[in-house]
Design a protein around this motif. Structure first.
Motif, PDB file in Angstrom:
ATOM      1  N   GLN A 185     -28.709  20.351  10.899  1.00 13.18           N
ATOM      2  CA  GLN A 185     -28.331  19.311   9.946  1.00 13.18           C
ATOM      3  C   GLN A 185     -28.392  17.931  10.598  1.00 13.18           C
ATOM      4  N   PHE A 186     -27.935  17.839  11.848  1.00 11.64           N
ATOM      5  CA  PHE A 186     -28.011  16.559  12.551  1.00 11.64           C
ATOM      6  C   PHE A 186     -29.466  16.139  12.732  1.00 11.64           C
ATOM      7  N   HIS A 187     -30.343  17.091  13.030  1.00  8.56           N
ATOM      8  CA  HIS A 187     -31.752  16.782  13.257  1.00  8.56           C
ATOM      9  C   HIS A 187     -32.424  16.279  11.989  1.00  8.56           C
ATOM     10  N   SER A 188     -32.013  16.774  10.834  1.00  5.36           N
ATOM     11  CA  SER A 188     -32.602  16.316   9.572  1.00  5.36           C
ATOM     12  C   SER A 188     -31.773  15.205   8.925  1.00  5.36           C
ATOM     13  N   ARG A 189     -30.969  14.548   9.729  1.00  5.83           N
ATOM     14  CA  ARG A 189     -30.200  13.357   9.322  1.00  5.83           C
ATOM     15  C   ARG A 189     -29.117  13.639   8.290  1.00  5.83           C
ATOM     16  N   ASN A 190     -28.594  14.855   8.248  1.00 12.37           N
ATOM     17  CA  ASN A 190     -27.455  15.180   7.389  1.00 12.37           C
ATOM     18  C   ASN A 190     -26.209  15.250   8.262  1.00 12.37           C
ATOM     19  N   TYR A 191     -25.746  14.094   8.692  1.00 15.60           N
ATOM     20  CA  TYR A 191     -24.653  14.036   9.652  1.00 15.60           C
ATOM     21  C   TYR A 191     -23.341  14.549   9.066  1.00 15.60           C
ATOM     22  N   PHE A 192     -23.091  14.266   7.799  1.00 13.38           N
ATOM     23  CA  PHE A 192     -21.836  14.701   7.185  1.00 13.38           C
ATOM     24  C   PHE A 192     -21.759  16.220   7.123  1.00 13.38           C
ATOM     25  N   ARG A 193     -22.828  16.854   6.611  1.00 15.61           N
ATOM     26  CA  ARG A 193     -22.827  18.323   6.525  1.00 15.61           C
ATOM     27  C   ARG A 193     -22.802  18.957   7.907  1.00 15.61           C
ATOM     28  N   GLY A 194     -23.531  18.378   8.842  1.00 17.65           N
ATOM     29  CA  GLY A 194     -23.512  18.907  10.204  1.00 17.65           C
ATOM     30  C   GLY A 194     -22.125  18.850  10.808  1.00 17.65           C
ATOM     31  N   SER A 195     -21.419  17.747  10.566  1.00 18.36           N
ATOM     32  CA  SER A 195     -20.048  17.615  11.078  1.00 18.36           C
ATOM     33  C   SER A 195     -19.112  18.615  10.415  1.00 18.36           C
ATOM     34  N   LEU A 196     -19.271  18.791   9.093  1.00 24.36           N
ATOM     35  CA  LEU A 196     -18.422  19.762   8.397  1.00 24.36           C
ATOM     36  C   LEU A 196     -18.658  21.179   8.898  1.00 24.36           C
ATOM     37  N   ILE A 197     -19.907  21.537   9.119  1.00 22.80           N
ATOM     38  CA  ILE A 197     -20.219  22.879   9.618  1.00 22.80           C
ATOM     39  C   ILE A 197     -19.664  23.060  11.015  1.00 22.80           C
ATOM     40  N   LEU A 198     -19.843  22.061  11.851  1.00 19.41           N
ATOM     41  CA  LEU A 198     -19.328  22.145  13.213  1.00 19.41           C
ATOM     42  C   LEU A 198     -17.805  22.266  13.221  1.00 19.41           C
ATOM     43  N   LEU A 199     -17.144  21.473  12.401  1.00 16.74           N
ATOM     44  CA  LEU A 199     -15.678  21.548  12.314  1.00 16.74           C
ATOM     45  C   LEU A 199     -15.223  22.872  11.703  1.00 16.74           C
ATOM     46  N   GLY A 200     -15.943  23.357  10.696  1.00 16.30           N
ATOM     47  CA  GLY A 200     -15.574  24.622  10.052  1.00 16.30           C
ATOM     48  C   GLY A 200     -15.690  25.801  11.005  1.00 16.30           C
ATOM     49  N   ILE A 201     -16.775  25.862  11.753  1.00 20.97           N
ATOM     50  CA  ILE A 201     -16.953  26.966  12.695  1.00 20.97           C
ATOM     51  C   ILE A 201     -15.988  26.825  13.862  1.00 20.97           C
ATOM     52  N   GLY A 202     -15.772  25.598  14.310  1.00 23.64           N
ATOM     53  CA  GLY A 202     -14.787  25.388  15.378  1.00 23.64           C
ATOM     54  C   GLY A 202     -13.386  25.772  14.924  1.00 23.64           C
ATOM     55  N   GLY A 203     -13.045  25.401  13.689  1.00 23.46           N
ATOM     56  CA  GLY A 203     -11.738  25.779  13.140  1.00 23.46           C
ATOM     57  C   GLY A 203     -11.599  27.281  12.976  1.00 23.46           C
ATOM     58  N   SER A 204     -12.682  27.934  12.569  1.00 26.86           N
ATOM     59  CA  SER A 204     -12.653  29.394  12.445  1.00 26.86           C
ATOM     60  C   SER A 204     -12.467  30.058  13.802  1.00 26.86           C
ATOM     61  N   ALA A 205     -13.126  29.530  14.811  1.00 24.42           N
ATOM     62  CA  ALA A 205     -12.989  30.102  16.156  1.00 24.42           C
ATOM     63  C   ALA A 205     -11.560  29.919  16.680  1.00 24.42           C
ATOM     64  N   VAL A 206     -10.995  28.744  16.473  1.00 25.69           N
ATOM     65  CA  VAL A 206      -9.616  28.506  16.909  1.00 25.69           C
ATOM     66  C   VAL A 206      -8.654  29.392  16.122  1.00 25.69           C
ATOM     67  N   GLY A 207      -8.868  29.507  14.818  1.00 29.80           N
ATOM     68  CA  GLY A 207      -8.017  30.360  13.993  1.00 29.80           C
ATOM     69  C   GLY A 207      -8.096  31.818  14.417  1.00 29.80           C
ATOM     70  N   ALA A 208      -9.306  32.299  14.719  1.00 27.15           N
ATOM     71  CA  ALA A 208      -9.463  33.689  15.175  1.00 27.15           C
ATOM     72  C   ALA A 208      -8.777  33.896  16.513  1.00 27.15           C
ATOM     73  N   PHE A 209      -8.895  32.919  17.400  1.00 24.18           N
ATOM     74  CA  PHE A 209      -8.245  33.033  18.710  1.00 24.18           C
ATOM     75  C   PHE A 209      -6.722  33.073  18.566  1.00 24.18           C
ATOM     76  N   LEU A 210      -6.178  32.165  17.767  1.00 24.70           N
ATOM     77  CA  LEU A 210      -4.726  32.133  17.578  1.00 24.70           C
ATOM     78  C   LEU A 210      -4.221  33.384  16.861  1.00 24.70           C
ATOM     79  N   ALA A 211      -4.974  33.867  15.884  1.00 24.05           N
ATOM     80  CA  ALA A 211      -4.582  35.089  15.182  1.00 24.05           C
ATOM     81  C   ALA A 211      -4.634  36.278  16.134  1.00 24.05           C
ATOM     82  N   HIS A 212      -5.613  36.305  17.018  1.00 25.19           N
ATOM     83  CA  HIS A 212      -5.688  37.391  18.001  1.00 25.19           C
ATOM     84  C   HIS A 212      -4.506  37.322  18.972  1.00 25.19           C
ATOM     85  N   GLN A 213      -4.136  36.100  19.370  1.00 23.77           N
ATOM     86  CA  GLN A 213      -2.999  35.945  20.277  1.00 23.77           C
ATOM     87  C   GLN A 213      -1.699  36.416  19.636  1.00 23.77           C
ATOM     88  N   SER A 214      -1.557  36.277  18.324  1.00 23.92           N
ATOM     89  CA  SER A 214      -0.350  36.771  17.670  1.00 23.92           C
ATOM     90  C   SER A 214      -0.477  38.252  17.304  1.00 23.92           C
TER      91      SER A 214
END
Length: 183
Positions: A55-84
């Protein structure tokens, strides 16, 4: 993970060096600026390697940022859920092993561990879904970017033709080309 990061840095530096070489070359400069088109398959590969890169390469910075934040948030959520989940599951195991007669406590402990496990799996599947969406969206984004680039090129050509004073027309019975000059 370090290997992947090293490869990404190496690839980015190679692209930068190539772009710098092309800009500084002594080749004669053409009058017209070439259209920059993006390979849809290359964009999909970028999104597969690193979510949001396509998305960043095709100049869709907003969608690229949302995808990056969404996957990062999912990874953090999975890690925290696993820790509990780990202590809840260990608590269930100890209750089931040491107090098998206390059925209510064992079932309550199992339900608590199971809820945490389901939450962890939700975050994992959400991250995988976002990554798959990123790959598909990067392909579509590249095609849309290419179409928009070609449309802009055609519009620029049409503006150049208008500056020359040429008129092109089509009717059902004829095609005409005329020169229009106003004095």
């Amino acid at each position: 993970m370090r290997i992947l990061l090293t490869l990404l840095i190496l690839f980015a530096s190679l692209q930068f060096c190539y772009a710098e070489t092309v800009e500084n070359s002594n080749a004669p400069i053409a009058q017209e600026k070439p259209i920059r088109l993006i390979s849809p398959v290359g964009n999909m590969v970028r999104a597969t390697v690193f979510p949001g890169w396509g998305q960043f390469h095709s100049r869709n910075y907003f969608r690229g940022s949302l995808i990056l934040l969404g996957i990062g948030g999912s990874a953090v959520g999975a890690f925290l859920a696993h820790q509990s989940f780990v202590p809840a599951y260990e608590n269930y195991e100890s209750l089931a092993f040491y107090e098998p007669d206390d059925t209510n406590a064992v079932l309550a402990s199992y339900d608590k561990a199971n809820q945490k496990y389901k939450l962890k799996m939700f975050f994992i599947y959400t991250g995988i879904g976002l990554w798959a969406y990123s790959i598909i969206d990067s392909y579509v984004s590249a095609n849309l970017y290419n179409a928009n680039s070609q449309i802009r090129s055609i519009q620029e050509d049409a503006e150049q033709i208008e500056k020359l004073g040429l008129q092109v027309g089509i009717t059902p019975s004829r095609l005409y080309l005329g020169v229009v000059k106003t004095f």
